[in-house]
Design an enzyme around this catalytic site. Sequence first.
Site, PDB file in Angstrom:
ATOM      1  N   ARG A  98      48.717  38.776  15.498  1.00  0.00           N
ATOM      2  CA  ARG A  98      49.473  38.308  14.333  1.00  0.00           C
ATOM      3  C   ARG A  98      48.594  38.311  13.083  1.00  0.00           C
ATOM      4  O   ARG A  98      49.042  38.687  12.001  1.00  0.00           O
ATOM      5  CB  ARG A  98      50.052  36.914  14.610  1.00  0.00           C
ATOM      6  CG  ARG A  98      51.086  36.484  13.582  1.00  0.00           C
ATOM      7  CD  ARG A  98      51.857  35.262  14.041  1.00  0.00           C
ATOM      8  NE  ARG A  98      50.981  34.117  14.226  1.00  0.00           N
ATOM      9  CZ  ARG A  98      51.363  32.966  14.796  1.00  0.00           C
ATOM     10  NH1 ARG A  98      52.608  32.817  15.218  1.00  0.00           N
ATOM     11  NH2 ARG A  98      50.528  31.969  14.916  1.00  0.00           N
TER      12      ARG A  98
ATOM     13  N   LYS B  96      51.321  34.984   8.306  1.00  0.00           N
ATOM     14  CA  LYS B  96      50.740  33.647   8.154  1.00  0.00           C
ATOM     15  C   LYS B  96      49.795  33.613   6.953  1.00  0.00           C
ATOM     16  O   LYS B  96      48.569  33.518   7.089  1.00  0.00           O
ATOM     17  CB  LYS B  96      50.032  33.243   9.450  1.00  0.00           C
ATOM     18  CG  LYS B  96      50.406  31.815   9.861  1.00  0.00           C
ATOM     19  CD  LYS B  96      49.975  31.503  11.262  1.00  0.00           C
ATOM     20  CE  LYS B  96      49.958  30.021  11.504  1.00  0.00           C
ATOM     21  NZ  LYS B  96      51.283  29.383  11.559  1.00  0.00           N
TER      22      LYS B  96
ATOM     23  N   GLU C 188      63.779  28.636   9.210  1.00  0.00           N
ATOM     24  CA  GLU C 188      62.867  27.773   9.970  1.00  0.00           C
ATOM     25  C   GLU C 188      62.465  26.598   9.099  1.00  0.00           C
ATOM     26  O   GLU C 188      63.009  26.413   8.027  1.00  0.00           O
ATOM     27  CB  GLU C 188      61.662  28.580  10.463  1.00  0.00           C
ATOM     28  CG  GLU C 188      60.847  29.235   9.367  1.00  0.00           C
ATOM     29  CD  GLU C 188      59.541  29.834   9.885  1.00  0.00           C
ATOM     30  OE1 GLU C 188      58.914  29.250  10.773  1.00  0.00           O
ATOM     31  OE2 GLU C 188      59.151  30.896   9.388  1.00  0.00           O
TER      32      GLU C 188
HETATM   33  C1  LIG Z   1      52.309  28.995  12.420  1.00  0.00           C
HETATM   34  C2  LIG Z   1      53.739  28.883  12.088  1.00  0.00           C
HETATM   35  C3  LIG Z   1      54.719  28.620  13.069  1.00  0.00           C
HETATM   36  C4  LIG Z   1      54.391  28.323  14.505  1.00  0.00           C
HETATM   37  O1  LIG Z   1      53.804  29.393  15.166  1.00  0.00           O
HETATM   38  P1  LIG Z   1      53.030  29.170  16.553  1.00  0.00           P
HETATM   39  O2  LIG Z   1      52.441  30.506  16.820  1.00  0.00           O
HETATM   40  O3  LIG Z   1      54.024  28.772  17.555  1.00  0.00           O
HETATM   41  O4  LIG Z   1      52.019  28.110  16.298  1.00  0.00           O
HETATM   42  C5  LIG Z   1      56.047  28.596  12.674  1.00  0.00           C
HETATM   43  N1  LIG Z   1      56.402  28.776  11.388  1.00  0.00           N
HETATM   44  C6  LIG Z   1      55.498  29.008  10.418  1.00  0.00           C
HETATM   45  C7  LIG Z   1      55.951  29.192   9.014  1.00  0.00           C
HETATM   46  C8  LIG Z   1      54.135  29.069  10.735  1.00  0.00           C
HETATM   47  O5  LIG Z   1      53.255  29.284   9.768  1.00  0.00           O
END
Ligand SMILES: *Cc1c(COP(=O)(O)O)cnc(C)c1O
Length: 341
Positions: A82, A184, A220
């Site tokens: 990722r 991210k 989300e």
């Molecule tokens: C990091 C993140 C998540 C959760 O991802 P995981 O890999 O399950 O920790 C969900 N939404 C956003 C916006 C994120 O930055």
Amino acid sequence: MEKKNLDWANMGFGYRKTDKRFVSTFKDNKWDEGALIEDDMITMSECACVLQYAQTCFEGLKAYTTADGRIVCFRPDLNAQRMFDTCARLEMPQYPVDKFVEAVVKTVKANEAYVPPYGSGATLYIRPYMFGINPVIGVKPADEYQFRIFTTPVGPYFKGGAKPITIRVSDFDRAAPRGTGNVKAGLNYAMSLHAIVSAHREGFDENLYLDPATRTKVEETGGANFLFISKDNKVVTPKSDSILPSITRRSLMYVAENYLGLEVEQREVYLDELTDFAECCLCGTAAVLSPVGKIVDHGREICFPSGMEKMGTITQKLYDTLTGIQMGTIEAPKGWICEIK
Ligand SMILES: *Cc1c(COP(=O)(O)O)cnc(C)c1O
């Protein structure tokens, strides 16, 4: 190895400096070997690209002690991949996936004394991150970067069990259509701060962000993906190009289908249909899974039948199975558990 004398069960979710961190530098178009260092401070130009134009991204995962006393982390290869994808989107140099996993293992190993014991509820949070460090004033990507990993022990995300939370539908958007919502990037968090502070001020735990183009579909929250359980026990998760692909969510969908024999579906989820669902939860590394009892859309309350007292039945099964896999009491799919040795 002797453990640090910390009050594991009563630790908060905050930063606590540990002994070693990993640093690798990108310069002259290549990454150096990287090393574990003791210094937790970073010195950089006042004009560093990260400070002026927020060219930075991160990952988050955990190391913990299993029931049989091994130190492990959960699917670090997916965090590596990722970040690799995020870097492409942000014009940052990609850190090789295998090297990333190696660096995670090395950093955890070097801070083994801070990995909380099994059963404490605490974990060692691992934060890989990368940023452009050389001076940049005309807008362009940096030429020099640091990839770093630090660790910090964190307490149980929910002290005294996970109580269902209340979420509001936000008037702000988290990500633009065709923007950076699916990577991210630090900038996604900078712009969510005002929304979360005002949500807290108004008594809500989190924000539900809608799709920014039509504002009719669920995306989300600021840092966790949604799962909904339909009244006939189907596990549904929203599909959109601006949702961050949560590793926890992808793992839970696999668990639902292959361990619990439930039907799973990734599709567009409309705000209008939320009243049809029986259960709702959020998922992400920090809490694994948080039950949602209520979503408030400008005064209109959507109360899930699972209520405000405890997790819904399916949510609980998902939680127990995934945490069982993580803690080594339930057999994990091949490649999910990375042992630190
Ligand atoms: C990091 C993140 C998540 C959760 O991802 P995981 O890999 O399950 O920790 C969900 N939404 C956003 C916006 C994120 O930055």
